[in-house]
Design a protein around this motif. Structure first.
Motif, short mmCIF file in Angstrom:
data_model
loop_
_atom_site.label_atom_id
_atom_site.label_comp_id
_atom_site.label_asym_id
_atom_site.label_seq_id
_atom_site.Cartn_x
_atom_site.Cartn_y
_atom_site.Cartn_z
N ASP A 29 0.83 -1.21 0.00
CA ASP A 29 0.00 0.00 0.00
C ASP A 29 0.86 1.27 0.00
OD1 ASP A 29 0.84 0.58 2.57
OD2 ASP A 29 -1.02 -0.08 3.53
N ALA A 30 0.19 2.42 -0.02
CA ALA A 30 0.89 3.71 -0.15
C ALA A 30 1.81 3.98 1.04
CB ALA A 30 -0.13 4.83 -0.29
N PHE A 31 1.57 3.27 2.16
CA PHE A 31 2.40 3.49 3.35
C PHE A 31 3.56 2.49 3.43
CE2 PHE A 31 -2.00 4.65 4.20
CZ PHE A 31 -1.84 6.01 4.42
N GLY A 32 3.70 1.66 2.39
CA GLY A 32 4.79 0.68 2.39
C GLY A 32 4.48 -0.54 3.25
N SER A 33 3.19 -0.76 3.54
CA SER A 33 2.80 -1.98 4.27
C SER A 33 2.18 -2.97 3.30
CB SER A 33 1.79 -1.65 5.37
OG SER A 33 2.40 -0.85 6.35
N LEU A 34 2.21 -4.24 3.70
CA LEU A 34 1.64 -5.27 2.82
C LEU A 34 0.13 -5.38 3.02
CD1 LEU A 34 4.34 -8.05 3.12
CD2 LEU A 34 4.00 -6.39 1.28
N THR A 181 7.05 -8.64 14.93
CA THR A 181 8.33 -9.10 15.49
C THR A 181 9.27 -7.92 15.66
OG1 THR A 181 9.34 -9.47 13.34
CG2 THR A 181 8.14 -11.31 14.30
N LYS A 182 10.41 -8.20 16.26
CA LYS A 182 11.38 -7.13 16.48
C LYS A 182 12.00 -6.63 15.18
CE LYS A 182 15.27 -10.22 17.21
NZ LYS A 182 16.62 -10.31 17.63
N TRP A 183 11.68 -7.29 14.09
CA TRP A 183 12.24 -6.88 12.80
C TRP A 183 11.35 -5.86 12.10
CZ3 TRP A 183 16.99 -8.12 12.98
CH2 TRP A 183 17.40 -9.31 13.56
N GLY A 184 10.41 -5.24 12.82
CA GLY A 184 9.46 -4.31 12.21
C GLY A 184 10.10 -3.30 11.28
N ASP A 185 11.19 -2.66 11.72
CA ASP A 185 11.82 -1.63 10.88
C ASP A 185 12.45 -2.25 9.64
OD1 ASP A 185 11.10 0.20 12.71
OD2 ASP A 185 13.07 0.32 13.70
N GLU A 186 13.12 -3.39 9.88
CA GLU A 186 13.76 -4.07 8.75
C GLU A 186 12.71 -4.48 7.71
OE1 GLU A 186 16.63 -7.23 9.65
OE2 GLU A 186 15.96 -8.29 7.85
N ILE A 187 11.55 -4.92 8.20
CA ILE A 187 10.49 -5.36 7.29
C ILE A 187 10.10 -4.23 6.34
CG2 ILE A 187 8.03 -5.97 7.26
CD1 ILE A 187 8.66 -7.94 9.55
N HIS A 188 10.01 -3.01 6.86
CA HIS A 188 9.67 -1.89 5.99
C HIS A 188 10.74 -1.62 4.94
CE1 HIS A 188 6.11 -0.64 8.25
NE2 HIS A 188 5.82 -0.08 7.09
#
Ligand code: F6R
Length: 369
Positions: A29-34, A181-188
């Motif tokens: 989506d426009a916010f970079g989320s799946l 998970t703690k990888w939230g930032d990495e996921i983005h």
């Protein structure tokens, strides 16, 4: 229908940037989320999952092997991957909290279908990753994530494989996102990298002439070995499978760490060995290990064909042939590292006078056991 190409396989290799982009389309989506509402598995259900089992055959199994690295890293859910033909004949431990992921281009592979039926009988949920709309495997699954590779005609799978990888990354990242998970930032960051990866695949395709030339020069060889570590290991297996099925050569892929446990005995003067090198920027210990593996085999006479990212200078002194790929995050590297191996196998098959689109003894979809 071949769009000006001599073979469907060449056309399908060339279509990979678009296939990758199409598989991502509408899912970020426009916010970079799946956005994967199409899965029809609720976030609550996803939070319940305590084990993931991936089942598939052949090339799709190699996509599954790569999925395991991504799933365990981003979700911290234990993940197993197994050949469907083995899984269905043992007594696997499954329950309603197990998510089974069945990967199939055709959606008709008998062993994969039987494996998913077995899983559903045990109460597990099954998610299909499939390229063929309305085929049997997605129809019998609880949920489906379609790959948008378009029809794949050549028997050897190419664009379907890349889109299977994309779908696996999407599932892994989505699970990570849903479970926080703690990888939230990495996921983005990875979602952003993934959204740009089709351009990198395109860049690889623009630089394939030296790979074709190299392939032609090896047409009289009997054996080619492939080495990799981490996600480069399944890439090595996939490179070897392509060469077997298309060039009818003895080709084997190994985990580079296993060299000393046997395969290094195979190395002899002028034996071509393809090595998939992980990014030096990621986990540098992986990179350093493989550089010393390259030194070891070269000292024993191997002709080293090294696939390494742009700017990796450490491999230069040990590479008889150097194939450059764009820098990508380690987990995504298979999307660019596999492409030269497909081109290599296709060109070698052509040089040996083989029928590229219809290799002997093989069928596009294996509906028998
Ligand atoms: C190799 C190849 C096969 C298929 C395998 C699974 O190039 O095409 O190994 O990957 O037969 O087929 P699907 O994905 O249709 O289940």
């Amino acid at each position: 229908e071949k769009g000006g190409y001599d073979y469907f396989m060449l056309k399908e290799i060339a279509e990979q940037p678009k296939a990758v982009a199409d598989t991502l389309l509408g899912r970020i989506d426009a916010f970079g989320s799946l956005r994967l509402d199409e899965l029809r598995i609720s976030a609550a259900e996803l939070r319940e999952v305590d084990k993931i089992v991936v089942v598939a055959c052949g090339t799709a199994f190699h996509a599954g092997m790569i999925a395991k690295y991504a799933i365990e890293h981003w979700t911290r859910i234990p993940c197993e991957v197994e050949l469907a033909s083995e899984f269905r004949y043992r007594d696997p431990i499954l329950d309603p909290r197990t998510l089974v992921i069945a990967i199939s281009q055709s959606g008709e592979t008998m062993d994969t279908l039987m494996a998913l039926r077995h899983a559903r009988e045990q109460g597990s949920k099954v998610l299909a990753i499939c390229n063929t709309n309305g085929s049997t495997i997605p129809r019998e699954s609880d949920a489906v994530l379609y790959t948008h590779a378009g029809p794949e005609v050549a028997v050897a799978s190419t664009k379907a494989f890349l889109t299977q990888l994309v779908a696996c990354y999407l599932v892994a990242l989505y699970l990570g996102q849903a479970r926080g998970t703690k990888w939230g930032d990495e996921i983005h960051v990875v979602i952003r990298d993934l959204s740009q990866i089709s351009r990198e695949v395109e860049r690889v395709l623009e630089t394939m002439e030296p790979v074709r030339e190299l392939a032609r020069s090896l047409a009289a060889k009997n054996t080619v070995l492939f080495l990799g570590r981490h996600v480069g290991y399944p890439v090595a297996l996939e490179g070897a499978l392509k060469l077997k099925e298309l060039a009818y050569m003895h080709a084997e892929g190994f985990a580079a760490g296993e060299l000393k446990h046997g395969p290094i005995a195979l190395i002899e003067e002028d034996l071509p060995v393809v090595v998939v090198v992980p990014s030096p920027r990621g986990r540098s210990v992986l990179h350093d290990k493989i550089v010393s593996n390259i030194q070891e085999i070269r000292a024993r006479g191997a002709r080293t064909i090294v696939i390494a990212e742009e700017g990796d200078e450490a491999v230069v002194p040990y590479a008889d042939h150097l194939i450059r790929i764009p820098a990508t995050p380690t987990l995504l590297q298979p999307l660019v590292a596999t492409v030269p191996l497909q081109v290599f196998a296709c060109e070698l098959a052509t040089a040996r006078g083989n029928e590229v689109d219809q290799p002997r003894n093989l069928a596009k979809s294996v509906t028998v056991e």
